[in-house]
Motif scaffolding. Structure first.
Motif, PDB file in Angstrom:
ATOM      1  N   ASN A  11      39.588  37.155  49.524  1.00 13.98           N
ATOM      2  CA  ASN A  11      38.360  36.769  48.817  1.00 13.98           C
ATOM      3  C   ASN A  11      38.575  36.774  47.306  1.00 13.98           C
ATOM      4  O   ASN A  11      38.118  35.873  46.589  1.00 13.98           O
ATOM      5  N   THR A  12      39.261  37.799  46.811  1.00 19.84           N
ATOM      6  CA  THR A  12      39.504  37.905  45.370  1.00 19.84           C
ATOM      7  C   THR A  12      40.361  36.747  44.865  1.00 19.84           C
ATOM      8  O   THR A  12      40.071  36.141  43.829  1.00 19.84           O
ATOM      9  N   LEU A  13      41.410  36.435  45.600  1.00 20.27           N
ATOM     10  CA  LEU A  13      42.281  35.332  45.201  1.00 20.27           C
ATOM     11  C   LEU A  13      41.550  33.990  45.254  1.00 20.27           C
ATOM     12  O   LEU A  13      41.782  33.114  44.416  1.00 20.27           O
ATOM     13  N   GLU A  14      40.647  33.833  46.205  1.00 19.39           N
ATOM     14  CA  GLU A  14      39.868  32.592  46.280  1.00 19.39           C
ATOM     15  C   GLU A  14      38.910  32.484  45.098  1.00 19.39           C
ATOM     16  O   GLU A  14      38.664  31.393  44.579  1.00 19.39           O
ATOM     17  N   ALA A  15      38.378  33.621  44.660  1.00 23.48           N
ATOM     18  CA  ALA A  15      37.523  33.618  43.464  1.00 23.48           C
ATOM     19  C   ALA A  15      38.323  33.171  42.247  1.00 23.48           C
ATOM     20  O   ALA A  15      37.835  32.391  41.415  1.00 23.48           O
ATOM     21  N   ILE A  16      39.553  33.662  42.127  1.00 15.70           N
ATOM     22  CA  ILE A  16      40.418  33.241  41.015  1.00 15.70           C
ATOM     23  C   ILE A  16      40.683  31.742  41.100  1.00 15.70           C
ATOM     24  O   ILE A  16      40.621  31.021  40.097  1.00 15.70           O
ATOM     25  N   LYS A  17      40.960  31.278  42.303  1.00 18.66           N
ATOM     26  CA  LYS A  17      41.225  29.856  42.499  1.00 18.66           C
ATOM     27  C   LYS A  17      40.039  29.002  42.055  1.00 18.66           C
ATOM     28  O   LYS A  17      40.203  27.854  41.607  1.00 18.66           O
ATOM     29  N   ASN A  18      38.848  29.571  42.144  1.00 19.43           N
ATOM     30  CA  ASN A  18      37.631  28.834  41.792  1.00 19.43           C
ATOM     31  C   ASN A  18      37.073  29.224  40.428  1.00 19.43           C
ATOM     32  O   ASN A  18      35.886  29.034  40.175  1.00 19.43           O
ATOM     33  N   GLY A  19      37.915  29.793  39.560  1.00 19.52           N
ATOM     34  CA  GLY A  19      37.523  29.959  38.169  1.00 19.52           C
ATOM     35  C   GLY A  19      37.287  31.354  37.662  1.00 19.52           C
ATOM     36  O   GLY A  19      36.986  31.535  36.475  1.00 19.52           O
ATOM     37  N   ALA A  20      37.395  32.380  38.501  1.00 21.02           N
ATOM     38  CA  ALA A  20      37.194  33.748  38.020  1.00 21.02           C
ATOM     39  C   ALA A  20      38.239  34.079  36.965  1.00 21.02           C
ATOM     40  O   ALA A  20      39.423  33.774  37.126  1.00 21.02           O
ATOM     41  N   GLY A  21      37.802  34.730  35.879  1.00 20.53           N
ATOM     42  CA  GLY A  21      38.713  35.059  34.786  1.00 20.53           C
ATOM     43  C   GLY A  21      39.044  36.532  34.698  1.00 20.53           C
ATOM     44  O   GLY A  21      39.832  36.944  33.839  1.00 20.53           O
ATOM     45  N   ARG A  22      38.415  37.322  35.557  1.00 19.86           N
ATOM     46  CA  ARG A  22      38.718  38.751  35.597  1.00 19.86           C
ATOM     47  C   ARG A  22      38.665  39.216  37.044  1.00 19.86           C
ATOM     48  O   ARG A  22      37.887  38.703  37.843  1.00 19.86           O
ATOM     49  N   VAL A  23      39.497  40.199  37.372  1.00 19.94           N
ATOM     50  CA  VAL A  23      39.554  40.777  38.714  1.00 19.94           C
ATOM     51  C   VAL A  23      39.147  42.241  38.619  1.00 19.94           C
ATOM     52  O   VAL A  23      39.555  42.942  37.692  1.00 19.94           O
ATOM     53  N   GLU A  24      38.357  42.721  39.569  1.00 21.70           N
ATOM     54  CA  GLU A  24      37.979  44.138  39.613  1.00 21.70           C
ATOM     55  C   GLU A  24      38.394  44.740  40.936  1.00 21.70           C
ATOM     56  O   GLU A  24      38.177  44.147  41.990  1.00 21.70           O
ATOM     57  N   GLY A  25      39.004  45.909  40.897  1.00 23.69           N
ATOM     58  CA  GLY A  25      39.433  46.575  42.120  1.00 23.69           C
ATOM     59  C   GLY A  25      40.029  47.927  41.807  1.00 23.69           C
ATOM     60  O   GLY A  25      39.847  48.471  40.706  1.00 23.69           O
ATOM     61  N   THR A  26      40.757  48.471  42.764  1.00 24.03           N
ATOM     62  CA  THR A  26      41.332  49.807  42.617  1.00 24.03           C
ATOM     63  C   THR A  26      42.806  49.802  43.000  1.00 24.03           C
ATOM     64  O   THR A  26      43.282  48.903  43.693  1.00 24.03           O
ATOM     65  N   VAL A  27      43.517  50.825  42.566  1.00 23.57           N
ATOM     66  CA  VAL A  27      44.907  50.997  42.963  1.00 23.57           C
ATOM     67  C   VAL A  27      44.945  51.510  44.402  1.00 23.57           C
ATOM     68  O   VAL A  27      44.162  52.382  44.789  1.00 23.57           O
ATOM     69  N   ASN A  28      45.815  50.963  45.193  1.00 28.43           N
ATOM     70  CA  ASN A  28      45.958  51.297  46.621  1.00 28.43           C
ATOM     71  C   ASN A  28      44.732  50.920  47.437  1.00 28.43           C
ATOM     72  O   ASN A  28      44.631  51.272  48.612  1.00 28.43           O
ATOM     73  N   GLY A  29      43.768  50.242  46.803  1.00 31.55           N
ATOM     74  CA  GLY A  29      42.577  49.807  47.535  1.00 31.55           C
ATOM     75  C   GLY A  29      41.648  50.931  47.922  1.00 31.55           C
ATOM     76  O   GLY A  29      40.819  50.770  48.833  1.00 31.55           O
ATOM     77  N   ILE A  30      41.725  52.085  47.234  1.00 33.76           N
ATOM     78  CA  ILE A  30      40.846  53.195  47.627  1.00 33.76           C
ATOM     79  C   ILE A  30      39.399  52.871  47.257  1.00 33.76           C
ATOM     80  O   ILE A  30      39.127  52.048  46.391  1.00 33.76           O
ATOM     81  N   GLY A  31      38.466  53.527  47.916  1.00 33.32           N
ATOM     82  CA  GLY A  31      37.050  53.287  47.684  1.00 33.32           C
ATOM     83  C   GLY A  31      36.263  53.669  48.925  1.00 33.32           C
ATOM     84  O   GLY A  31      36.834  53.986  49.968  1.00 33.32           O
ATOM     85  N   GLU A  32      34.943  53.618  48.820  1.00 35.45           N
ATOM     86  CA  GLU A  32      34.136  54.037  49.958  1.00 35.45           C
ATOM     87  C   GLU A  32      34.286  53.058  51.123  1.00 35.45           C
ATOM     88  O   GLU A  32      34.660  51.908  50.945  1.00 35.45           O
TER      89      GLU A  32
END
Length: 521
Positions: A212-233
């Protein structure tokens, strides 16, 4: 070729992982490594959530030299004020304001109409913009918000002065095609007299966060938000290391690049794993232990002839370096320090002596010290409880009735030892009963995991545990590393108990969830 910024929210959204509680010291160390990794902006915390979170954002603000520091705020003026105070010393401060917009959140959580939410957005983004040059706005649960209403929401935030628009897939609901269409629609239809940068914030509930994140970039997103190792709730966030490497490997397809220093990826990943107490799965993309392993004979033959036959990512790209300077029991201090520099591990001059001492003890037990051993040794910072005690050593004795007696030695900041004896049906139970006796608090062990730092019978052991504070129900993760698996388990359990004691002493504040929000003032 356009440049995509990376915002890391490991210290905020990542800390919402059950059992993860970073200390202020750990957060600053993580922030410094994230800056070294090339992160453009760090979401350092939720300043209004607790004094501990506020202090962490303050300390990180002072520590960063090139990286922007962002604080999260609900659509509440006191939250925005807390961000302003916490970020006063930041060289590049940013404020991230959010409110939920989906039908289910409007009806059941906020109990607000569409018009009321638009008014709240206008008021609070305007207020944030009066205090910050850079304001990010997020419509929480954006992917379950009606598209025409989402456009109204975003346009309202932009008109009020927002400079970044974050589109969160808060519950990991969307698909790549749907998500890409959302970005395409918003970018084509939002109007502004100032530059607007759109960003995705994806959760991995359906296993599609990276796609999903890469598709957002493909469609014009200029910043990515996330975490290292994908941790999160829940199932976690998008793993930033996966996105960064994907952009590098498939640069021609995405027509985008980033400032991420890829050879710092493994160092960053392992630091987060250590401090979070969450092991990296062996089959994890990019940083997993098996990421560059080849078991099949056909694969091995191909790799020996040309690594590109089965490796699209070279180990060196992400910082997995081959031992150009093997270390052993005869290696001296100079060689050890050169290895630390070669691996680009952060250390202070005052830390060299105790680190070298640990290295020599390890070298007495292992024929050859690997890079992974050195990383584990440097990462082996122990958590202290409020009284300054930490694990010292342990001794075991087998009894005639087939029980085991454990003598656990705790050492305080002055080097004074306290010995605690306890029995158990086995070695681990006896050791943990002794630790329980020392701390004298109600803790329930939820999980106990053993992992080898390297291959071979002489590997160091990493033990990870999860415990529950029986009084509060809070879960804490911790880990320990030692050549002796029982000592590694003891260190992990002591560290977990220290976190529980800190919570009981009021030194760890309860994190406020991204979704636990009042609506306005």
């Amino acid at each position: 070729m356009r440049k995509v910024e990376f915002l890391d929210t490991t210290l905020r959204d990542g800390e919402q992982t059950p059992g993860v509680n970073f200390s202020v010291k750990e957060k600053v160390a993580i922030a410094k490594q994230l800056e070294k990794w090339g992160i453009a902006s760090i979401e350092a915390g939720f300043p209004a959530a607790s004094p501990d979170s506020f202090e962490a954002v303050c300390q990180i603000s002072k520590a960063m030299t090139t990286t922007a520091v962002s604080g999260l705020a609900r659509s509440v003026k006191s939250d925005i004020d807390a961000c302003y105070e916490a970020l006063k010393d930041a060289k590049y401060p940013q404020c991230h304001v959010f409110i939920a917009t989906s039908p289910i959140h409007r009806e059941y959580k906020l109990k607000k109409t569409k018009e009321e939410i638009l008014d709240i957005i206008k008021e609070h983004v305007t207020y944030a913009r009066s205090k910050f040059d850079v304001v990010e706005f997020s419509p929480e649960d954006a992917t379950r918000t009606e598209l025409n209403y989402l456009l109204e929401v975003v346009q309202t935030a932009v008109d009020a002065g927002a400079t970044y628009i974050n589109i969160p897939d808060t519950v990991g609901f969307t698909t790549p095609e749907e998500f890409g269409n959302i970005f395409k629609y918003l970018i084509e239809n939002v109007t502004s007299d100032h530059e607007i940068i759109f960003s995705p914030h994806c959760h991995d509930d359906l296993g599609m966060a990276t796609a999903n994140t890469l598709e957002a970039i493909k469609n014009g997103a200029g910043r990515v938000e996330g975490t290292v190792n994908g941790i999160g709730e829940r199932a976690g966030n998008v793993a930033l290391e996966e996105v960064a490497v994907a952009l590098n490997i498939r640069e021609e397809y995405y027509q985008a690049t980033s400032d991420i220093v890829l050879n710092e990826t493994v160092n960053t990943s392992e630091l987060i794993s250590r401090f979070s107490g969450i092991p990296i799965p062996k089959n994890k993309a990019v940083v997993g232990g098996n990421a560059f392993s080849h078991e099949s004979g056909i694969h091995q033959d191909g790799v020996l002839k040309n690594p590109l036959t089965y490796e699209i990512i070279t180990p060196e790209l992400v910082g997995v370096k081959h031992n150009s300077l093997p270390l052993g029991k005869l290696s001296g201090r100079h060689a050890f320090v050169e290895k630390l520099k070669e691996l680009e591990l952060a250390f202070e001059e005052t830390e060299i002596k105790p680190l070298f001492s640990k290295f020599k003890k390890l070298a007495d037990k292992k024929t050859e010290i690997t890079d992974a051993d050195i990383r584990a040794l440097v990462a082996g910072t122990e958590i202290e409880n409020p009284e300054g005690f930490h694990f010292g050593d342990l001794k075991l004795k087998s009894n005639a009735d087939e029980t085991v007696t454990a003598e656990v030695i705790m050492v305080n900041a002055d080097g004074e030892e306290v010995e605690v004896l306890a029995d158990g049906k086995g070695s681990v139970e006896a050791v943990y009963n002794a630790v329980d006796k020392f701390f004298n608090q109600k803790v329930r062990l939820l999980s106990y995991t053993i992992d080898a730092v390297t291959d071979g019978i002489d590997s160091q052991a990493r033990v990870s545990v999860s415990v529950e504070n029986s009084d509060s129900g809070t879960i804490f993760n911790a880990s320990g590393i030692d050549f002796d698996v029982l000592k590694a388990g003891a260190i992990a359990y002591v560290n977990a108990n220290a976190l529980v004691q800190k919570e009981n002493a009021g030194e760890i504040g309860k994190s406020v969830s991204f979704r636990d929000v009042p609506t306005n003032d």
